[in-house]
Design a protein around this motif. Structure first.
Motif, mmCIF file in Angstrom:
data_model
loop_
_atom_site.group_PDB
_atom_site.id
_atom_site.type_symbol
_atom_site.label_atom_id
_atom_site.label_comp_id
_atom_site.label_asym_id
_atom_site.label_seq_id
_atom_site.Cartn_x
_atom_site.Cartn_y
_atom_site.Cartn_z
ATOM 1 N N PHE A 68 0.840 -1.197 0.000
ATOM 2 C CA PHE A 68 0.000 0.000 0.000
ATOM 3 C C PHE A 68 0.877 1.249 0.000
ATOM 4 N N VAL A 69 1.894 1.263 0.859
ATOM 5 C CA VAL A 69 2.810 2.407 0.942
ATOM 6 C C VAL A 69 3.509 2.621 -0.399
ATOM 7 N N VAL A 72 1.151 4.146 -2.899
ATOM 8 C CA VAL A 72 0.945 5.578 -2.635
ATOM 9 C C VAL A 72 2.164 6.369 -3.079
ATOM 10 N N TRP A 73 3.351 5.860 -2.796
ATOM 11 C CA TRP A 73 4.568 6.541 -3.233
ATOM 12 C C TRP A 73 4.614 6.678 -4.753
ATOM 13 N N THR A 74 4.096 5.699 -5.464
ATOM 14 C CA THR A 74 4.073 5.753 -6.923
ATOM 15 C C THR A 74 3.219 6.923 -7.404
ATOM 16 N N VAL A 75 2.137 7.186 -6.692
ATOM 17 C CA VAL A 75 1.207 8.243 -7.092
ATOM 18 C C VAL A 75 1.606 9.599 -6.507
ATOM 19 N N ALA A 76 1.986 9.620 -5.224
ATOM 20 C CA ALA A 76 2.153 10.890 -4.513
ATOM 21 C C ALA A 76 3.599 11.247 -4.175
ATOM 22 N N ARG A 78 7.563 9.884 -2.648
ATOM 23 C CA ARG A 78 8.037 9.211 -1.448
ATOM 24 C C ARG A 78 8.061 10.178 -0.265
ATOM 25 N N GLY A 82 2.375 10.938 2.919
ATOM 26 C CA GLY A 82 1.538 10.480 1.811
ATOM 27 C C GLY A 82 0.742 9.223 2.148
ATOM 28 N N PRO A 83 1.400 8.160 2.630
ATOM 29 C CA PRO A 83 0.645 6.957 3.005
ATOM 30 C C PRO A 83 -0.329 7.195 4.156
ATOM 31 N N ALA A 86 -3.358 8.890 2.647
ATOM 32 C CA ALA A 86 -4.112 7.881 1.896
ATOM 33 C C ALA A 86 -4.833 6.923 2.842
ATOM 34 N N GLN A 87 -4.168 6.565 3.925
ATOM 35 C CA GLN A 87 -4.778 5.690 4.927
ATOM 36 C C GLN A 87 -5.995 6.358 5.560
#
Length: 177
Positions: A68-69, A72-76, A78, A82-83, A86-87
């Motif tokens: 999941f992390v 999220v890093w791929t989209v937002a 590192r 960010g995670p 998203a969480q």
């Protein structure tokens, strides 16, 4: 109720980020596995800078949270926050789904509002939102499982596939789901 969910669930959790993210305990393990997934597409406890990718199941839990992390890093980009953001969004969505299930399962709007207030303002649930760990995402998965059980009860039949998917997702986040 969607607006109320944002106000009662999402905004308080986002406000806790002003205190800063909590990075302790197993957070380092999850970050290492997430970095290996992000950088090398492998589940490993090896040093991500070396790129060895010695296979490992991902620490003391399955790699659901690190995956999941990494997503999220791929989209937002590192970062630690960010995670967590998203969480918090996933928590708000699972709360909306649970509240909807309560309302549609014959318990009424009053019970749905009570559920929203209990989940949204619970200090024991809210505190996990700033911790870089599995608990916040596992809570959201648990609410999803509960919603599927309520929907199964209302339908008078076990909704095997939706419940199974929720349980598998939860298992990949934390064994004790």
């Amino acid at each position: 109720m969607m607006g109320a969910t944002v106000v009662l669930v999402l905004l308080p959790r986002l406000a806790l980020f002003s205190v800063g993210p909590n990075f302790a305990g197993d957070s380092h393990t999850y970050a290492t596995v997430a970095q290996n997934i992000f950088d090398h597409f492998c589940v490993s406890m090896s040093d991500p800078a070396e790129g060895d990718c010695v296979p490992h199941w991902g620490g003391n839990q399955l790699p659901g949270f690190p995956a999941f992390v990494a997503a999220v890093w791929t989209v937002a980009g590192r970062s630690l926050t960010g995670p967590l953001v998203a969480q918090a969004i996933v928590m708000a969505l699972s709360t909306m789904y649970l509240v909807h299930a309560v309302a549609r399962s014959g318990y009424g709007r009053g019970a749905a509002w009570l559920t929203l207030f209990a989940v949204g303002l619970s200090p024991s649930l809210m505190g996990w939102s700033r911790v870089f760990s599995t608990e916040g995402l596992a809570i959201a998965a648990s609410l999803w499982v509960l919603a599927e059980l309520l929907r199964s009860h209302a339908a008078r039949r076990l909704r095997v596939w939706p419940l199974g998917v929720a349980l598998v997702v939860g298992l990949f986040i934390r064994y004790d789901l």
